[in-house]
Design a protein around this motif. Structure first.
Motif, PDB file in Angstrom:
ATOM      1  N   HIS A 154      -1.707   2.746   4.916  1.00 36.27           N
ATOM      2  CA  HIS A 154      -2.062   1.450   4.348  1.00 36.27           C
ATOM      3  C   HIS A 154      -3.269   1.651   3.415  1.00 36.27           C
ATOM      4  CE1 HIS A 154      -3.269  -2.717   3.953  1.00 36.27           C
ATOM      5  NE2 HIS A 154      -2.123  -3.070   4.522  1.00 36.27           N
ATOM      6  N   PRO A 155      -3.240   1.089   2.203  1.00 41.36           N
ATOM      7  CA  PRO A 155      -4.345   1.288   1.256  1.00 41.36           C
ATOM      8  C   PRO A 155      -5.714   0.935   1.823  1.00 41.36           C
ATOM      9  CG  PRO A 155      -2.498   0.235   0.171  1.00 41.36           C
ATOM     10  CD  PRO A 155      -2.168   0.263   1.633  1.00 41.36           C
ATOM     11  N   GLN A 156      -5.805  -0.155   2.594  1.00 42.71           N
ATOM     12  CA  GLN A 156      -7.098  -0.571   3.115  1.00 42.71           C
ATOM     13  C   GLN A 156      -7.656   0.434   4.126  1.00 42.71           C
ATOM     14  OE1 GLN A 156      -8.473  -2.650   1.484  1.00 42.71           O
ATOM     15  NE2 GLN A 156      -7.347  -4.526   1.081  1.00 42.71           N
ATOM     16  N   ALA A 157      -6.781   1.202   4.768  1.00 49.78           N
ATOM     17  CA  ALA A 157      -7.253   2.213   5.698  1.00 49.78           C
ATOM     18  C   ALA A 157      -7.992   3.330   4.976  1.00 49.78           C
ATOM     19  CB  ALA A 157      -6.073   2.788   6.486  1.00 49.78           C
ATOM     20  N   VAL A 158      -7.672   3.530   3.713  1.00 50.67           N
ATOM     21  CA  VAL A 158      -8.319   4.577   2.918  1.00 50.67           C
ATOM     22  C   VAL A 158      -9.614   4.083   2.304  1.00 50.67           C
ATOM     23  CG1 VAL A 158      -8.058   6.098   0.920  1.00 50.67           C
ATOM     24  CG2 VAL A 158      -6.113   5.698   2.444  1.00 50.67           C
ATOM     25  N   VAL A 159      -9.591   2.872   1.729  1.00 54.34           N
ATOM     26  CA  VAL A 159     -10.764   2.372   1.001  1.00 54.34           C
ATOM     27  C   VAL A 159     -11.734   1.613   1.881  1.00 54.34           C
ATOM     28  CG1 VAL A 159      -9.444   2.259  -1.140  1.00 54.34           C
ATOM     29  CG2 VAL A 159      -9.609   0.224   0.302  1.00 54.34           C
ATOM     30  N   GLY A 160     -11.348   1.362   3.121  1.00 50.95           N
ATOM     31  CA  GLY A 160     -12.259   0.651   4.014  1.00 50.95           C
ATOM     32  C   GLY A 160     -12.297  -0.839   3.788  1.00 50.95           C
ATOM     33  N   GLY A 161     -11.192  -1.396   3.303  1.00 47.83           N
ATOM     34  CA  GLY A 161     -11.145  -2.822   3.039  1.00 47.83           C
ATOM     35  C   GLY A 161     -10.587  -3.607   4.208  1.00 47.83           C
ATOM     36  N   VAL A 162     -10.462  -4.910   3.995  1.00 40.80           N
ATOM     37  CA  VAL A 162      -9.988  -5.819   5.035  1.00 40.80           C
ATOM     38  C   VAL A 162      -8.765  -6.558   4.519  1.00 40.80           C
ATOM     39  CG1 VAL A 162     -10.550  -7.763   6.535  1.00 40.80           C
ATOM     40  CG2 VAL A 162     -12.330  -6.118   5.910  1.00 40.80           C
ATOM     41  N   GLU A 163      -7.629  -6.356   5.153  1.00 39.36           N
ATOM     42  CA  GLU A 163      -6.390  -7.011   4.753  1.00 39.36           C
ATOM     43  C   GLU A 163      -6.525  -8.523   4.883  1.00 39.36           C
ATOM     44  OE1 GLU A 163      -2.219  -6.924   3.594  1.00 39.36           O
ATOM     45  OE2 GLU A 163      -3.973  -5.628   3.379  1.00 39.36           O
ATOM     46  N   GLY A 164      -6.070  -9.230   3.843  1.00 39.85           N
ATOM     47  CA  GLY A 164      -6.113 -10.681   3.868  1.00 39.85           C
ATOM     48  C   GLY A 164      -7.434 -11.271   3.423  1.00 39.85           C
ATOM     49  N   SER A 165      -8.431 -10.420   3.193  1.00 39.95           N
ATOM     50  CA  SER A 165      -9.739 -10.897   2.751  1.00 39.95           C
ATOM     51  C   SER A 165     -10.076 -10.326   1.372  1.00 39.95           C
ATOM     52  CB  SER A 165     -10.816 -10.501   3.757  1.00 39.95           C
ATOM     53  OG  SER A 165     -12.099 -10.861   3.284  1.00 39.95           O
ATOM     54  N   ASP A 166     -10.101  -8.999   1.262  1.00 39.52           N
ATOM     55  CA  ASP A 166     -10.416  -8.359  -0.013  1.00 39.52           C
ATOM     56  C   ASP A 166      -9.322  -8.655  -1.035  1.00 39.52           C
ATOM     57  OD1 ASP A 166     -12.352  -7.355   1.597  1.00 39.52           O
ATOM     58  OD2 ASP A 166     -11.773  -5.253   1.398  1.00 39.52           O
ATOM     59  N   VAL A 167      -9.703  -8.600  -2.302  1.00 47.34           N
ATOM     60  CA  VAL A 167      -8.712  -8.777  -3.364  1.00 47.34           C
ATOM     61  C   VAL A 167      -8.748  -7.575  -4.295  1.00 47.34           C
ATOM     62  CG1 VAL A 167      -8.679 -11.294  -3.309  1.00 47.34           C
ATOM     63  CG2 VAL A 167     -10.342 -10.129  -4.762  1.00 47.34           C
ATOM     64  N   GLU A 168      -7.579  -7.233  -4.792  1.00 50.26           N
ATOM     65  CA  GLU A 168      -7.422  -6.154  -5.769  1.00 50.26           C
ATOM     66  C   GLU A 168      -6.731  -6.750  -6.985  1.00 50.26           C
ATOM     67  OE1 GLU A 168      -5.516  -1.642  -5.985  1.00 50.26           O
ATOM     68  OE2 GLU A 168      -4.619  -3.158  -4.669  1.00 50.26           O
ATOM     69  N   VAL A 169      -7.357  -6.621  -8.148  1.00 43.83           N
ATOM     70  CA  VAL A 169      -6.813  -7.218  -9.366  1.00 43.83           C
ATOM     71  C   VAL A 169      -6.925  -6.218 -10.505  1.00 43.83           C
ATOM     72  CG1 VAL A 169      -7.411  -9.577  -8.651  1.00 43.83           C
ATOM     73  CG2 VAL A 169      -9.036  -8.250 -10.021  1.00 43.83           C
ATOM     74  N   ARG A 170      -6.163  -6.466 -11.540  1.00 43.55           N
ATOM     75  CA  ARG A 170      -6.350  -5.670 -12.754  1.00 43.55           C
ATOM     76  C   ARG A 170      -7.747  -5.947 -13.307  1.00 43.55           C
ATOM     77  NH1 ARG A 170      -1.161  -7.962 -13.329  1.00 43.55           N
ATOM     78  NH2 ARG A 170       0.556  -6.452 -13.553  1.00 43.55           N
ATOM     79  N   ARG A 171      -8.392  -4.895 -13.795  1.00 41.61           N
ATOM     80  CA  ARG A 171      -9.732  -5.079 -14.345  1.00 41.61           C
ATOM     81  C   ARG A 171      -9.722  -6.109 -15.471  1.00 41.61           C
ATOM     82  NH1 ARG A 171     -12.806  -4.758 -18.194  1.00 41.61           N
ATOM     83  NH2 ARG A 171     -11.021  -4.208 -19.493  1.00 41.61           N
ATOM     84  N   GLY A 172      -8.684  -6.051 -16.303  1.00 40.32           N
ATOM     85  CA  GLY A 172      -8.586  -7.005 -17.401  1.00 40.32           C
ATOM     86  C   GLY A 172      -8.410  -8.430 -16.942  1.00 40.32           C
ATOM     87  N   ASP A 173      -7.719  -8.631 -15.805  1.00 46.89           N
ATOM     88  CA  ASP A 173      -7.556  -9.990 -15.276  1.00 46.89           C
ATOM     89  C   ASP A 173      -8.893 -10.568 -14.834  1.00 46.89           C
ATOM     90  OD1 ASP A 173      -4.857  -9.882 -15.750  1.00 46.89           O
ATOM     91  OD2 ASP A 173      -4.291  -9.490 -13.669  1.00 46.89           O
ATOM     92  N   LEU A 174      -9.708  -9.751 -14.165  1.00 50.68           N
ATOM     93  CA  LEU A 174     -11.028 -10.227 -13.745  1.00 50.68           C
ATOM     94  C   LEU A 174     -11.894 -10.523 -14.961  1.00 50.68           C
ATOM     95  CD1 LEU A 174     -13.238 -10.874 -11.743  1.00 50.68           C
ATOM     96  CD2 LEU A 174     -13.705  -8.419 -11.531  1.00 50.68           C
ATOM     97  N   ALA A 175     -11.858  -9.650 -15.967  1.00 44.49           N
ATOM     98  CA  ALA A 175     -12.639  -9.880 -17.183  1.00 44.49           C
ATOM     99  C   ALA A 175     -12.228 -11.190 -17.851  1.00 44.49           C
ATOM    100  CB  ALA A 175     -12.468  -8.708 -18.151  1.00 44.49           C
ATOM    101  N   GLU A 176     -10.939 -11.459 -17.889  1.00 44.96           N
ATOM    102  CA  GLU A 176     -10.446 -12.693 -18.511  1.00 44.96           C
ATOM    103  C   GLU A 176     -10.892 -13.915 -17.718  1.00 44.96           C
ATOM    104  OE1 GLU A 176      -9.070 -15.122 -21.155  1.00 44.96           O
ATOM    105  OE2 GLU A 176      -8.756 -12.962 -21.464  1.00 44.96           O
TER     106      GLU A 176
END
Length: 395
Positions: free
Chosen positions: A90-112
């Motif tokens: 699971h991706p969150q197991a690698v990056v140390g994130g929390v499923e259902g809480s953290d968000v992952e977005v395209r950098r350009g989407d956040l900039a927009e």
């Protein structure tokens, strides 16, 4: 300078710049953002917003839009040198994130999203940049690359790892650049692999490659990462030499590496850089301060660059809002934020990136640990991600 109203120039319109502009406008400052690119930069690799940064996004009112843009990567598959699967986690197991809480977005989407939240009451100047800074008793005179000169009460450098603002104030980047032992090339290429909402990572000792598919896109993000004892400073302004170096480094490797090298040769969005951090003895001088990667880049290996930028922007603007003068404000911002930034920088050291082991022994150890993670998300994130509790908002 009146702390409730004043003029601020922000250099950089990626993440930290528009974020600090948002909060400064809330407090009544007149803000100008200058960006060297011709327009807002779209696209870019996926980024994470987690921990304390989620509370910043909530206070900005943009968290619902971030959740709508959430990529929801579902798996990371790790391969050996021959392309055989060694682990799927699971991706969150690698990056140390929390499923259902953290968000992952395209950098350009956040900039927009950030641009959309600020463009109506912040002045944006594209296709220009800061050429010179001259501080005086009552402000800073800024000379722009295009030849214009303007005066501001304060200047904030939010212009990234290779910050021009930082160079003008503190000197050459090499004095503060902590090279972590890797170089990387990022680019997009056709999704001819049947990938969706997943990442695939290939490794040999000292070299790694990744294909990252975002939702149902017809393109994938390609990454090629290699350990090098010294950073190739001489190549930073020579894209063709960068391509040649990467191709030479991965020559003879199997899996999809030949196809990735060919795509890199043709890519019009190649991004080549070192994996590095910035460590400064102080984040401001006089009326000029730094935020985000310009002040405390943690490197993409920590996964915390965007989150630190959002948190730092909030803390800087808050300090300018609650202190009577810029000297106390910059000192307060650094005093409150530096421990958080340094804790996150400490999540990775020179040559010890978990995703890209340098030695065969380290690679074998990494594989063993991956097989123990499984496909379930962790219940809690890394303590470093939430180590700073946001103070009450003065906005």
């Amino acid at each position: 300078m009146n702390t409730a109203k004043g003029t601020v120039l922000v250099s950089g319109a990626s993440i930290a710049g528009p974020a600090v502009a948002f909060w400064l406008r809330r407090r009544g400052f007149s803000v100008t953002v200058v960006e060297k690119a011709h327009e807002l930069r779209g696209g870019g690799y996926p980024i994470d917003v987690r921990g304390t940064a989620l509370e910043v996004a909530r206070r900005m009112g943009i968290l619902p839009r971030l959740r709508e843009a959430h990529i929801e990567t579902r798996s990371l598959t790790f391969l050996d040198a021959e392309g055989g699967e060694v682990a799927s986690v699971h991706p969150q197991a690698v990056v140390g994130g929390v499923e259902g809480s953290d968000v992952e977005v395209r950098r350009g989407d956040l900039a927009e999203i950030l641009y959309g939240a600020t463009r109506d009451d912040v002045e944006y100047v594209f296709d220009d940049s800061v050429e010179a800074l001259a501080e005086h008793e009552n402000g800073v005179e800024v000379t722009f690359r295009g030849g214009a000169r303007r005066g501001f009460d304060l200047v904030v450098g939010a212009d990234g790892l290779h910050s021009r603002t930082r160079e003008l104030v503190f000197g050459h980047e090499r004095r503060f650049h902590r090279y972590l032992g890797y170089c990387f090339a990022g680019f997009t290429m056709p999704n001819e692999f049947g990938l969706s909402r997943e990442g695939v990572l290939w490794n040999k000792p000292g070299r790694g490659a990744a294909l990252y598919a975002v939702k149902g896109s017809d393109k994938v993000h390609g990454f090629l990462v290699a350990a090098r004892p010294e950073p190739p400073y001489e190549l930073f302004r020579d894209p063709e030499a960068q391509r040649d170096l990467v191709a030479e480094t991965f020559a003879g490797d199997g899996w999809e590496i030949p196809a990735m090298i060919a795509a890199m040769r043709e890519a019009d969005d190649l991004f080549f850089d070192t994996v590095s951090q910035i460590h400064l003895p102080r984040w401001s001088q006089g009326r000029i301060g730094l935020v985000g990667d310009a002040a405390y880049a943690p490197s993409f290996l920590t996964g915390q660059g965007t989150s630190l930028a959002l948190v730092g922007a909030y803390m800087l603007a808050r300090s300018l809002a609650v202190h009577r003068d810029h000297t106390a404000a910059f000192a307060g911002y650094e005093g409150e934020t530096r421990p958080f930034a340094e804790l996150n920088q400490a999540q990775v050291g020179v040559g010890d990136a978990a995703l890209f082991p340098v030695t065969a022994e380290a690679l074998a150890h990494r594989t063993e640990r991956l097989r123990g993670l499984g496909t379930s998300a962790p219940e809690t994130g890394r303590p470093a991600h939430t180590a700073l509790a946001l103070p009450d908002s003065p906005f």
